[in-house]
Design a protein around this motif. Structure first.
Motif, PDB file in Angstrom:
ATOM      1  N   ALA A   8      -5.099-109.720  12.429  1.00  0.00           N
ATOM      2  CA  ALA A   8      -3.895-110.521  12.682  1.00  0.00           C
ATOM      3  C   ALA A   8      -2.838-110.330  11.592  1.00  0.00           C
ATOM      4  CB  ALA A   8      -4.261-111.996  12.782  1.00  0.00           C
ATOM      5  N   CYS A   9      -3.230-109.756  10.452  1.00  0.00           N
ATOM      6  CA  CYS A   9      -2.305-109.613   9.317  1.00  0.00           C
ATOM      7  C   CYS A   9      -1.402-108.401   9.514  1.00  0.00           C
ATOM      8  CB  CYS A   9      -3.108-109.445   8.025  1.00  0.00           C
ATOM      9  SG  CYS A   9      -2.069-109.152   6.576  1.00  0.00           S
ATOM     10  N   PRO A  10      -0.060-108.604   9.498  1.00  0.00           N
ATOM     11  CA  PRO A  10       0.851-107.463   9.673  1.00  0.00           C
ATOM     12  C   PRO A  10       0.654-106.381   8.608  1.00  0.00           C
ATOM     13  CG  PRO A  10       2.057-109.540   9.792  1.00  0.00           C
ATOM     14  CD  PRO A  10       0.671-109.873   9.335  1.00  0.00           C
ATOM     15  N   ALA A  11       0.198-106.792   7.413  1.00  0.00           N
ATOM     16  CA  ALA A  11      -0.012-105.814   6.335  1.00  0.00           C
ATOM     17  C   ALA A  11      -1.452-105.313   6.315  1.00  0.00           C
ATOM     18  CB  ALA A  11       0.346-106.428   4.984  1.00  0.00           C
ATOM     19  N   GLY A  12      -2.297-105.826   7.215  1.00  0.00           N
ATOM     20  CA  GLY A  12      -3.682-105.371   7.276  1.00  0.00           C
ATOM     21  C   GLY A  12      -4.489-105.667   6.030  1.00  0.00           C
ATOM     22  N   LEU A  13      -4.184-106.785   5.362  1.00  0.00           N
ATOM     23  CA  LEU A  13      -4.877-107.122   4.113  1.00  0.00           C
ATOM     24  C   LEU A  13      -6.379-107.289   4.324  1.00  0.00           C
ATOM     25  CD1 LEU A  13      -2.766-109.802   2.189  1.00  0.00           C
ATOM     26  CD2 LEU A  13      -3.008-107.398   1.696  1.00  0.00           C
ATOM     27  N   ASN A  14      -7.127-106.907   3.304  1.00  0.00           N
ATOM     28  CA  ASN A  14      -8.578-107.120   3.303  1.00  0.00           C
ATOM     29  C   ASN A  14      -8.830-108.588   2.954  1.00  0.00           C
ATOM     30  OD1 ASN A  14     -11.308-107.262   2.834  1.00  0.00           O
ATOM     31  ND2 ASN A  14     -11.373-105.584   1.360  1.00  0.00           N
ATOM     32  N   VAL A  15      -8.673-109.454   3.963  1.00  0.00           N
ATOM     33  CA  VAL A  15      -8.735-110.894   3.738  1.00  0.00           C
ATOM     34  C   VAL A  15     -10.105-111.329   3.224  1.00  0.00           C
ATOM     35  CG1 VAL A  15      -8.551-113.175   4.824  1.00  0.00           C
ATOM     36  CG2 VAL A  15      -6.942-111.357   5.460  1.00  0.00           C
ATOM     37  N   GLN A  16     -11.179-110.899   3.927  1.00  0.00           N
ATOM     38  CA  GLN A  16     -12.505-111.348   3.474  1.00  0.00           C
ATOM     39  C   GLN A  16     -12.759-110.926   2.037  1.00  0.00           C
ATOM     40  OE1 GLN A  16     -11.875-108.998   5.950  1.00  0.00           O
ATOM     41  NE2 GLN A  16     -13.868-108.604   6.877  1.00  0.00           N
ATOM     42  N   GLY A  17     -12.276-109.742   1.684  1.00  0.00           N
ATOM     43  CA  GLY A  17     -12.490-109.228   0.321  1.00  0.00           C
ATOM     44  C   GLY A  17     -11.913-110.141  -0.734  1.00  0.00           C
ATOM     45  N   TYR A  18     -10.616-110.496  -0.586  1.00  0.00           N
ATOM     46  CA  TYR A  18     -10.020-111.290  -1.665  1.00  0.00           C
ATOM     47  C   TYR A  18     -10.428-112.761  -1.600  1.00  0.00           C
ATOM     48  CZ  TYR A  18      -5.859-113.000   1.051  1.00  0.00           C
ATOM     49  OH  TYR A  18      -5.011-113.599   1.932  1.00  0.00           O
ATOM     50  N   VAL A  19     -10.714-113.278  -0.392  1.00  0.00           N
ATOM     51  CA  VAL A  19     -11.201-114.665  -0.281  1.00  0.00           C
ATOM     52  C   VAL A  19     -12.554-114.795  -1.000  1.00  0.00           C
ATOM     53  CG1 VAL A  19     -12.112-116.380   1.357  1.00  0.00           C
ATOM     54  CG2 VAL A  19      -9.897-115.280   1.791  1.00  0.00           C
ATOM     55  N   GLN A  20     -13.417-113.797  -0.822  1.00  0.00           N
ATOM     56  CA  GLN A  20     -14.726-113.795  -1.487  1.00  0.00           C
ATOM     57  C   GLN A  20     -14.552-113.779  -3.007  1.00  0.00           C
ATOM     58  OE1 GLN A  20     -17.695-114.097  -0.030  1.00  0.00           O
ATOM     59  NE2 GLN A  20     -18.836-113.939  -1.943  1.00  0.00           N
ATOM     60  N   MET A  21     -13.597-112.964  -3.498  1.00  0.00           N
ATOM     61  CA  MET A  21     -13.363-112.884  -4.949  1.00  0.00           C
ATOM     62  C   MET A  21     -12.856-114.222  -5.500  1.00  0.00           C
ATOM     63  SD  MET A  21     -14.362-110.082  -6.154  1.00  0.00           S
ATOM     64  CE  MET A  21     -15.473-109.277  -5.029  1.00  0.00           C
ATOM     65  N   VAL A  22     -11.952-114.874  -4.755  1.00  0.00           N
ATOM     66  CA  VAL A  22     -11.440-116.179  -5.197  1.00  0.00           C
ATOM     67  C   VAL A  22     -12.587-117.194  -5.244  1.00  0.00           C
ATOM     68  CG1 VAL A  22      -9.910-118.112  -4.637  1.00  0.00           C
ATOM     69  CG2 VAL A  22      -9.081-115.769  -4.380  1.00  0.00           C
ATOM     70  N   LYS A  23     -13.447-117.141  -4.231  1.00  0.00           N
ATOM     71  CA  LYS A  23     -14.614-118.038  -4.187  1.00  0.00           C
ATOM     72  C   LYS A  23     -15.439-117.905  -5.464  1.00  0.00           C
ATOM     73  CE  LYS A  23     -19.108-118.456  -1.970  1.00  0.00           C
ATOM     74  NZ  LYS A  23     -20.078-117.737  -1.131  1.00  0.00           N
ATOM     75  N   GLU A  24     -15.546-116.672  -5.955  1.00  0.00           N
ATOM     76  CA  GLU A  24     -16.353-116.423  -7.157  1.00  0.00           C
ATOM     77  C   GLU A  24     -15.547-116.608  -8.455  1.00  0.00           C
ATOM     78  OE1 GLU A  24     -18.263-112.609  -6.777  1.00  0.00           O
ATOM     79  OE2 GLU A  24     -18.931-113.044  -4.726  1.00  0.00           O
ATOM     80  N   GLY A  25     -14.292-117.028  -8.301  1.00  0.00           N
ATOM     81  CA  GLY A  25     -13.457-117.223  -9.491  1.00  0.00           C
ATOM     82  C   GLY A  25     -12.953-115.933 -10.098  1.00  0.00           C
ATOM     83  N   LYS A  26     -13.064-114.837  -9.339  1.00  0.00           N
ATOM     84  CA  LYS A  26     -12.612-113.528  -9.845  1.00  0.00           C
ATOM     85  C   LYS A  26     -11.174-113.279  -9.370  1.00  0.00           C
ATOM     86  CE  LYS A  26     -17.303-111.597  -9.929  1.00  0.00           C
ATOM     87  NZ  LYS A  26     -18.239-110.656  -9.276  1.00  0.00           N
ATOM     88  N   TYR A  27     -10.239-113.937 -10.047  1.00  0.00           N
ATOM     89  CA  TYR A  27      -8.841-113.914  -9.576  1.00  0.00           C
ATOM     90  C   TYR A  27      -8.197-112.548  -9.773  1.00  0.00           C
ATOM     91  CZ  TYR A  27      -9.800-118.888  -9.676  1.00  0.00           C
ATOM     92  OH  TYR A  27     -10.370-120.104  -9.474  1.00  0.00           O
ATOM     93  N   LYS A  28      -8.524-111.896 -10.871  1.00  0.00           N
ATOM     94  CA  LYS A  28      -7.979-110.559 -11.118  1.00  0.00           C
ATOM     95  C   LYS A  28      -8.431-109.600 -10.015  1.00  0.00           C
ATOM     96  CE  LYS A  28      -7.988-106.687 -14.356  1.00  0.00           C
ATOM     97  NZ  LYS A  28      -8.657-106.056 -15.505  1.00  0.00           N
ATOM     98  N   GLU A  29      -9.713-109.639  -9.684  1.00  0.00           N
ATOM     99  CA  GLU A  29     -10.252-108.761  -8.647  1.00  0.00           C
ATOM    100  C   GLU A  29      -9.619-109.074  -7.292  1.00  0.00           C
ATOM    101  OE1 GLU A  29     -11.923-110.214 -11.010  1.00  0.00           O
ATOM    102  OE2 GLU A  29     -13.240-108.738 -11.968  1.00  0.00           O
ATOM    103  N   ALA A  30      -9.365-110.361  -7.043  1.00  0.00           N
ATOM    104  CA  ALA A  30      -8.703-110.756  -5.790  1.00  0.00           C
ATOM    105  C   ALA A  30      -7.318-110.126  -5.702  1.00  0.00           C
ATOM    106  CB  ALA A  30      -8.596-112.280  -5.701  1.00  0.00           C
TER     107      ALA A  30
END
Length: 251
Positions: A8-30
């Motif tokens: 659904a993302c016009p830019a095709g972002l890897n949503v699950q990827g960065y949401v998972q990183m935020v969940k783990e507190g890895k903001y830089k990786e997100a």
């Protein structure tokens, strides 16, 4: 198989990827994951219409994941200017970009990653296009926008403000100056007229014109009672700005 949020993302972002990183507190990786596809995480964390959330499978259970707010969280916790962006070796060709809104900025970013340096020509005194003059500061703080434009200028992109395309600067002129390509990212800064009687009367304004004045000067004449025709993002931005400027009622 790609997840529905990503489709659904016009830019095709890897949503699950960065949401998972935020969940783990890895903001830089997100941010690294987000910036694989686009340069404006803090801006989009605030103003993206987030079609990903409408498509989120979690809707079938209770509510969608707050995908946009998680992007904003990552951008607020780690400075996007600190993300190392890999760029290909610099090439000889140069590109001229007309307009420093989201399209022009994104083009400059993606070109720089491929080793192609560009110069952005902007008509207004400050870069950002509609992000600067079409969205009120309470929804998109200028400091956030400035910081993310710096991501792009730090890559060697030059932005020339107060330099509109027109009689003094034509597309042919740019080709004559040696640019190999010209990218037109002029935006849509004119509202649509209704074609009704009285539309030219004093006190009748286009929403985009009103927001531009508020954004560039910090004020605009609102009077006591404001009526807004339309119900989209511009309408809501105008309504909230009018109340902030002292209007007694807004409908």
């Amino acid at each position: 198989d790609k997840a529905p949020c990503r489709l659904a993302c016009p830019a095709g972002l890897n949503v699950q990827g960065y949401v998972q990183m935020v969940k783990e507190g890895k903001y830089k990786e997100a941010l690294e994951i987000i910036m694989e596809d686009l340069p404006l995480p803090g801006v989009l964390g605030r103003v993206c219409p987030h079609g990903c959330e409408d498509a989120c499978r979690r809707c079938d259970v209770d509510q969608p994941i707050a995908i946009r707010d998680l992007k904003r969280l990552a951008a607020d916790q780690f400075d996007a200017r600190e993300i190392e962006i890999e760029c290909a070796p610099e090439r000889a060709e140069k590109v001229a970009i007309i307009g420093s809104g989201p399209a022009g900025l994104s083009a400059a970013y993606q070109l720089a990653r491929r080793g192609i340096k560009s110069v952005i020509y902007e008509a207004f005194s400050q870069p950002g296009g509609m992000l600067r003059v079409g969205i009120p500061d309470h929804r998109l703080p200028p400091a956030v926008l400035d910081q993310e434009i710096e991501v792009i200028t730090n890559m060697g992109v030059e932005i020339k403000t107060n330099t509109p395309l027109g009689p003094d600067l034509t597309v042919d002129d740019l080709f004559d100056q040696g640019y190999k390509a010209v990218y037109l990212a002029l935006g849509a800064h004119k509202g649509i007229t209704l074609g009704v009687p009285g539309e030219q009367a004093e006190g009748v304004r286009q929403g985009v014109d009103f927001l531009r004045e508020v954004n560039l000067s910090g004020k605009a004449k609102v009077g006591k009672h404001v009526a807004i025709v339309g119900g989209g993002n511009v309408a809501i931005d105008v309504a909230r700005s009018a109340v902030r400027l002292g209007a007694e009622s807004v409908q």
